[in-house]
Scaffold this motif. Structure first.
Motif, PDB file in Angstrom:
ATOM      1  N   TYR A 155       0.576  -1.153   0.078  1.00  0.00           N
ATOM      2  CA  TYR A 155       0.041  -0.087  -0.014  1.00  0.00           C
ATOM      3  C   TYR A 155       0.838   1.201  -0.033  1.00  0.00           C
ATOM      4  CZ  TYR A 155      -4.123  -2.629   1.008  1.00  0.00           C
ATOM      5  OH  TYR A 155      -5.405  -3.407   1.102  1.00  0.00           O
ATOM      6  N   ASP A 199       1.818   2.816  -5.293  1.00  0.00           N
ATOM      7  CA  ASP A 199       0.976   2.840  -6.509  1.00  0.00           C
ATOM      8  C   ASP A 199       1.698   3.575  -7.576  1.00  0.00           C
ATOM      9  OD1 ASP A 199      -1.562   2.656  -4.823  1.00  0.00           O
ATOM     10  OD2 ASP A 199      -1.595   4.640  -4.085  1.00  0.00           O
ATOM     11  N   HIS A 210       1.651   2.076 -11.317  1.00  0.00           N
ATOM     12  CA  HIS A 210       1.193   2.701 -12.466  1.00  0.00           C
ATOM     13  C   HIS A 210       2.243   2.738 -13.562  1.00  0.00           C
ATOM     14  CE1 HIS A 210      -0.278   6.191 -14.682  1.00  0.00           C
ATOM     15  NE2 HIS A 210       0.906   6.554 -14.803  1.00  0.00           N
TER      16      HIS A 210
END
Length: 255
Positions: free
Chosen positions: A150, A155, A159
Motif C-alpha cells: 500500500y 501506487d 502505475h
C-alpha cells in the motif's frame, strides 16, 4: 510460465502464515524458487489486500484510532528516532501506510480542530515534508518506504509497470500487423468505457475470438477476475462491441 490452481493455493496457504514484510517475501521466494519474483509479489500483494479488507473496520473504530495515536505519542516521546509507527503497524497486522494515514489524520484533526480533507492527507503521504511536524514526517516516511502493498510509493510502481506493459502490448500488436484502436482514440470517439486496445479485425487465439485487450500487468486470481468482470469487462462488452460482434463471440464460445 502457467501457474496451476493447486500451485496458487499452495502459495496462498503459505502466505496465510507469514507477516506482510519484505522478509516474508524473501521466504516466499525461497519456498517457491521456480516462480518468478513478479508473480510471487503480485500474489503476495493480492492476498495481503484481502486480509486488510477483512480487518479494515476494526482498525478504524474511534477506540482503535485513539489507542494508536496515544501509543504513537508515547513511543516518540521515549525515542523519536525509533520506527514507532512501523513497529506498531507490524504488531497489529496492519499496512504501515494505512497506519500512517490514521495517525496523520488524527494529528491534523487535533492541530486544526476539523477533519482534514483526503486531498491534503494524500498530498502529505506522497510528500511527508509537508507535514508540520518533523518527527511525524519521518515516521510517515518510514512507513511508506517499508510498505510492500500500500501507499504512494507502491501506487507509483504499479502505475509505471502498467504503463510499461501497455507500451509492450502496443509494440507486439504493431509487430503482428494487427489493426487496433488505442484507449485515447476510443475516448476521442466518445466511448466512456475503454479497454486498452480494441482490435478492428478480431483474431483467433487458442480457439477463442479476441475483440479487445485490457492489460492489468498483475496476477489474476479468481477474486480479481470477478471484480474486473463486474467493474470493467461487462461495461466493455456493452459499450465497445456491436450486436454482430456479440453474436460472433457467443458462437465461438458455444462451438
Amino acid at each position: 510460465m502457467k501457474l496451476s490452481k493447486a500451485q496458487y493455493d499452495e502459495i496462498a496457504q503459505f502466505l496465510g502464515h507469514v507477516q506482510p514484510t519484505r522478509q516474508s517475501l524473501r521466504k516466499l521466494k525461497e519456498r517457491f524458487p521456480s516462480q518468478s519474483q513478479s508473480t510471487l509479489l503480485s500474489i503476495f500483494s493480492q492476498e495481503y489486500q484481502k486480509q486488510i479488507k477483512r480487518t479494515h473496520a476494526k482498525h478504524h473504530t474511534a477506540e482503535a484510532i485513539e489507542t494508536y495515536y496515544q501509543r504513537y505519542l508515547s513511543g516518540v516521546m521515549q525515542n523519536a528516532a525509533a520506527p514507532v509507527l512501523l513497529e506498531l503497524a507490524n504488531e497489529v497486522d496492519f499496512a504501515p501506510s494505512l497506519m500512517a494515514r490514521i495517525v496523520l489524520e488524527r494529528f491534523l484533526q487535533e492541530q486544526e480542530g476539523t477533519i482534514p480533507s483526503k486531498i491534503l492527507i494524500n498530498s502529505m503521504l506522497r510528500d511527508p515534508s509537508q507535514i508540520p511536524d518533523g518527527v511525524l514526517a519521518n515516521q510517515v516516511y518510514q512507513c511508506t518506504v517499508n510498505d510492500c502493498c500500500y501507499g504512494p510509493l507502491v501506487d507509483c510502481i504499479k502505475h509505471a509497470i502498467g504503463h510499461e506493459h501497455e507500451v509492450l502490448l502496443r509494440e507486439m500488436l504493431l509487430k503482428k500487423n494487427l489493426s487496433f484502436l488505442a484507449e485515447e482514440q476510443l475516448r476521442a470517439k466518445g466511448y466512456d468505457k475503454t479497454p486498452d486496445f480494441i482490435l478492428e479485425v478480431p483474431v483467433a487465439v487458442e480457439g477463442h475470438i479476441i475483440h479487445w485487450i485490457e492489460s492489468k500487468a498483475s496476477f489474476g486470481d479468481e477474486c480479481s477476475h470477478q471484480a474486473y468482470l463486474n467493474d470493467q469487462f461487462w461495461s466493455y462488452w456493452n459499450s465497445c462491441m456491436s450486436v454482430r460482434e456479440k453474436q460472433l463471440l457467443y458462437a465461438s464460445q458455444n462451438f
